[in-house]
Scaffold this active site. Structure first.
Site, short mmCIF file in Angstrom:
data_model
loop_
_atom_site.label_atom_id
_atom_site.label_comp_id
_atom_site.label_asym_id
_atom_site.label_seq_id
_atom_site.Cartn_x
_atom_site.Cartn_y
_atom_site.Cartn_z
N ILE A 33 0.85 -1.19 0.00
CA ILE A 33 0.00 0.00 0.00
C ILE A 33 0.89 1.24 0.00
CG2 ILE A 33 -1.61 1.35 1.39
CD1 ILE A 33 -2.97 -1.26 2.13
N ASP A 91 2.16 42.86 -16.51
CA ASP A 91 2.27 44.31 -16.54
C ASP A 91 3.50 44.68 -17.34
OD1 ASP A 91 0.20 45.02 -14.94
OD2 ASP A 91 1.37 44.98 -13.09
P1 ATP Z 1 1.55 48.86 -15.87
O1 ATP Z 1 0.10 48.57 -15.78
O2 ATP Z 1 2.27 48.10 -16.90
O3 ATP Z 1 2.27 48.89 -14.57
P2 ATP Z 1 1.56 51.69 -15.89
O4 ATP Z 1 2.38 51.78 -14.70
O5 ATP Z 1 1.89 52.58 -17.03
O6 ATP Z 1 1.59 50.29 -16.53
P3 ATP Z 1 -0.55 52.92 -14.50
O7 ATP Z 1 0.31 53.08 -13.34
O8 ATP Z 1 -1.97 52.52 -14.35
O9 ATP Z 1 0.04 51.90 -15.50
O10 ATP Z 1 -0.48 54.30 -15.30
C1 ATP Z 1 -1.39 54.60 -16.34
C2 ATP Z 1 -1.11 55.99 -16.88
O11 ATP Z 1 -1.36 56.95 -15.85
C3 ATP Z 1 0.31 56.22 -17.31
O12 ATP Z 1 0.51 55.93 -18.65
C4 ATP Z 1 0.54 57.69 -17.04
O13 ATP Z 1 0.13 58.45 -18.14
C5 ATP Z 1 -0.39 57.98 -15.89
N1 ATP Z 1 0.32 57.96 -14.61
C6 ATP Z 1 1.11 56.99 -14.12
N2 ATP Z 1 1.58 57.30 -12.92
C7 ATP Z 1 1.09 58.50 -12.63
C8 ATP Z 1 1.19 59.39 -11.51
N3 ATP Z 1 1.90 59.08 -10.44
N4 ATP Z 1 0.53 60.55 -11.56
C9 ATP Z 1 -0.20 60.88 -12.63
N5 ATP Z 1 -0.35 60.11 -13.69
C10 ATP Z 1 0.28 58.94 -13.71
#
Ligand code: ATP
Length: 850
Positions: free
Chosen positions: A260, A304
């Site tokens: 077993i 991402d």
């Molecule tokens: P991932 O999803 O691959 O991590 P990411 O980091 O670009 O990508 P988000 O962080 O959602 O995704 O950002 C989306 C968009 O928001 C960016 O393309 C940018 O234009 C804007 N963004 C990112 N960070 C900031 C911030 N701290 N302040 C203002 N706008 C931002």
């Protein structure tokens, strides 16, 4: 705020901030539990009976063997538990506290009374306390109150006796921040917190069995029933042939114990717990053991972009101000608008860089770093223009706004709102533009210019932020409704280079039959440019924006996902739909996430993967695996590990089952042929309990092979016990059985039953030790380097050979182990027959492969 000295004192006084776990099993208890097994109990009872009936030697041997087996089992269990424990420590939650005037990140268990804790969206609240700062703070307290809607917090005084959900100026351990920012002082930790008071209710978080364990337990049960029935028949046959009731019973019991496969599911635990240690060293921390099995079946990896496929080391490359592109090195602070843009980028920003220690979003740190390079001290700027209110960044809105008191010569005195965010989003909310030192209406051609520049930056793979501002008439708390009628000031473009290893990892994915997909919040063109560089996308048409899928039905989406490799401007809801669409098409999906809103998608995915460095605590909590280096290549490595571990478990089980099958065949043949019983009970126990488990475990920790990544993912629904697998077990068992039977017959025809039994025992035991090497792979390995690459297997083999050789050679042990002295020729026959299993079974593998 505490100093580190005070914090230490408080820790000594109040203990650590942790919930006392349910009682841990002591080593003694684990040892005693090894005897709980039904078969072991029968064995003990029968040993006692045979002792009373006068066979004291057998009784002693059985007791010694059972005890040694229990010791072995205890060591394995304790080690496996230790390794799982240390794994838990690795993924323990962290908190940001202010000590000695600076913000530091510490394990949540070190948070103590009086600590000032900083909260941001995505943080788990580490202890109970009272808020001292609050900016649009919203907290999910569902774990405590059952209320699924986030509670808005504020600083208003509330009666102490108010219900938990109404204490809006306090936060509680076990809940998490869904939005905004805050700061609070800790008033209760550990078991004294609200969640501590109900901790008993939450203790039942025992590790669930993995699907493989369930599958094997089920199989083990059915097999056990079959073997028990077989043992009963053998008992009957032996009694019929004139054996005494006592010894026939003893043999039947030993046969059952030996055949077993009681260790099936514990092999899985042991292999997985040691495998996860290796994975942790390679930056993948497994939080749910089931994930390891799932990893081997992953066929879609949704990742991402920022930080996972790219380095997340942002540096500002260009400004776009006054209608001109200006490289970062050429920024001129004498130009008003360039200076203003720099100042805005420091103010509308939550990151800090103190003495090289960066805390916060790399997008924002890049802006601070540019300021530092140009001689702007972020702290000073922020002190000079204090923040009055804010609307935090969230990845749905893609904007962030702050309001400041701007008593500045460059602009009119008064309250100013600064907004930064994605260009396409902000463009719709601006109606004026600042050029030189005048502000004028924004024309269509201005819009066109900005869009064209944005496109140009994006094509170069740059991430672009737009900046805008407006004067506020009154001092009021700003909200999302104010993010409108803004004045454009400029764009900032930054570079986040792809990780060097991403390209190779993407290639490896494809070879392994896994489809890599990029899902990002960034701009479509930027995302596509980066994806192209690392090989995720070939044609532009494989990229789309998240909004495109919004109006699709689930069925339409299932067709659509097939053609898409890059999703840009994605919201967390889109992520869930994309995962589900792939799952419905029969795929096992791994999905990365970092933000607070990613938790549902991480839970929906088969393998939720959280970022250990940049990820929020909530995302880590929801994930099955946490990457300590946020690297896409680590996911691919984890898949390789998952596939290897599954294969090793399979090999170990194949080793156990084929050996057991061989032994049963011999007993069966002897019974059918009316020959004497081939083994004494002690022989079977010796093999099963001593020389068998070590090679099985050694096979579980076999060095990993890259070859697993040349195969397609294993379908999750596929049972481990496939037909070809069972067929291999059967044929290998036949080989072992035939060799053993041959030894038995040679002994029987040349002398008597005692010699026959000794030779059969020796051959079976050694055959199984040799067979360990056969089980290293489905393919023949005999002439490859791999044959000798597992030092544990070699060790288990050598130890086993020493044990069995001692039993056969040392006359003092003969009585105890029911063996007789062998002549040199007989010894050679035993070794030869056992070794023969190697070429025979390797030959069979060779034929099968062809
Ligand atoms: P991932 O999803 O691959 O991590 P990411 O980091 O670009 O990508 P988000 O962080 O959602 O995704 O950002 C989306 C968009 O928001 C960016 O393309 C940018 O234009 C804007 N963004 C990112 N960070 C900031 C911030 N701290 N302040 C203002 N706008 C931002």
């Amino acid at each position: 705020m505490l100093t580190s000295e005070q914090a230490k004192k408080n820790q000594e006084k109040y203990g650590f901030n942790e919930l006392t776990e349910g009682k841990k099993k002591s080593v003694l208890r684990i040892f005693l539990e090894q005897f709980k097994d039904f078969l072991v109990i029968i064995l003990i009872v029968s040993a006692v009976i045979s002792g009373i009936l006068g066979d004291a030697e057998s009784a002693i041997v059985i007791f010694v063997v059972i005890t040694m087996n229990a010791v072995l089992g205890t060591i394995q269990t304790v080690k496996a538990e230790q390794s799982l424990d240390s794994l838990k420590q690795l993924s323990a939650p962290e908190a940001k506290v202010v000590r000695d005037d600076s913000v530091i990140q510490i394990p949540s268990r070190e948070v103590t009374i009086g600590d000032e804790v900083i909260l941001e969206a995505g943080d788990c609240i580490p202890a109970d306390g009272k808020l001292i700062e609050c900016a649009s703070l919203k907290v999910d307290e569902s774990a405590l109150t059952g209320e699924s809607i986030s509670i808005e917090k504020n600083l208003d005084e509330v009666e102490e006796a108010a219900a938990l959900g109404d204490q809006t100026n306090r936060v509680f351990s076990g809940s998490f921040v869904t939005y905004g920012r805050g700061r609070y002082e800790v008033t209760a930790i550990g078991m004294k917190t609200e969640v501590g008071k109900i901790a008993d209710l939450m203790k039942n978080t025992s590790e669930k069995r993995t699907p493989l364990q369930v599958n094997l337990d089920d199989f083990g049960k059915k097999l056990s029933m079959l073997i028990l029935a077989f043992s009963v028949v053998i008992f009957g046959v032996n009694v019929f042939q004139g054996e005494s009731w006592g010894s026939a019973f003893m043999f039947a019991v030993a046969l059952a114990v030996a055949a077993i496969p009681e260790a099936l599911s514990s092999i899985v635990t042991i292999v997985l717990s040691f495998g996860t240690q290796k994975m942790a060293k390679e930056h993948a921390i497994i939080r749910k053991l089931q994930a390891v099995e799932g990893l081997g079946s992953v066929s879609i990896v949704c990742s991402d972009k920022t930080g996972t496929l790219t380095q997340n080391k942002m540096t500002v490359e260009d400004y776009y101000v006054n209608g001109k592109r200006i490289p970062a090195g050429k920024i001129d602070l004498k130009n008003e608008n360039e200076k203003l843009l720099l100042r805005f980028s420091i103010l509308c920003n939550d990151s800090t860089n103190t003495d090289g220690q960066e805390i916060g979003d790399p997008t924002e740190t890049a802006l601070i770093n540019l300021g530092t390079n140009l001689g702007f001290d972020a702290m000073q700027v922020r002190e000079r223009y204090p923040r009055l209110s804010e609307v935090p960044f969230d990845s749905d809105r893609k904007l962030m706004s702050t309001a400041h008191n701007m008593n500045d010569a460059l602009l009119q005195e008064g309250h100013m709102m600064i907004v930064k965010g994605a260009v396409d989003v902000l463009l719709e909310r601006m109606d004026r533009i600042r050029v030189g030192n005048t502000v004028r209406r924004m024309t269509d051609s201005d819009r066109e210019d900005i869009a064209v520049q944005n496109m140009q930056f994006s094509r170069e793979g740059l991430r672009v932020l737009a900046f805008a501002y407006k004067q506020m008439e009154e001092e009021k708390e700003i909200g999302t409704e104010d993010e409108d009628q803004l004045i454009f000031i400029g764009l900032i473009a930054m570079m986040d280079p792809p990780r060097e290893e991403s390209r190779l990892a993407v290639e490896e994915c494809r070879r392994a039959g896994i489809r890599p997909i990029m899902i990002t919040g960034d701009h479509k063109i930027t995302a596509a440019a980066i994806a192209k560089r690392i090989g995720i996308l070939k044609e532009e048409s494989e990229a789309c924006e998240g909004a495109v899928i919004e109006d699709m039905s689930d069925e339409e989406l299932q067709d659509f996902v097939e053609g898409i490799s890059v999703y840009a401007r994605v919201s967390p809801e889109h992520k869930i739909r994309i995962v589900r669409a792939w799952q419905e098409k029969g795929n096992i999906v791994a999905m990365t996430g970092d933000g607070v809103n990613d938790a549902p998608a991480l839970k929906q995915a088969d393998i939720g993967v959280a970022m250990g460095v940049t990820g929020s605590e909530v995302a880590k909590d929801a994930a099955a695996m946490v990457l300590t280096d946020d690297n896409f290549a680590t996911i691919v490595k984890a898949v390789e590990n998952g596939r290897n571990l599954y294969q090793h478990i399979k090999n170990a089980i194949q080793f156990l089952l084929s050996g057991n099958f061989g032994a049963i065949l011999v007993v069966l043949c002897a019974s059918v042929a009316g020959l004497p019983v081939p083994f004494a009970p002690v022989h079977l126990l010796f093999i099963n309990l001593l020389t068998d488990s070590l090679p099985a475990i050694a096979l579980g920790v076999e060095p990993h092979s890259k070859a697993v990544m040349e195969q397609r993912p294993r379908p999750m629904s596929e049972s481990i016990l496939t037909k070809p697998y069972l067929l291999s077990i059967a044929t290998e068992g036949v080989s072992i059985g035939v060799m053993t039977m041959a030894a038995f017959l040679i002994g029987y025809t040349s002398q008597n039953a005692a010699l026959a039994s000794t030779m059969a025992f020796g051959t079976l035991c050694m055959s199984r030790l040799v067979h360990g090497f056969n089980c290293k792979d489905d393919k023949p390995v005999i002439f490859t380097k791999r044959f000798f690459n597992n030092k544990y297997l070699i060790g288990a083999f050598v130890l086993g050979m020493i044990l069995i050789t001692s039993v056969l050679m040392i006359p003092g042990l003969h009585g105890m182990f029911k063996v007789v002295t062998l002549s040199l020729k007989q010894q050679m026959t035993v070794y030869g027959l056992a070794l023969l299993n190697l070429p025979v079974i390797q030959g069979m593998k060779y034929l099968k492969e062809r």
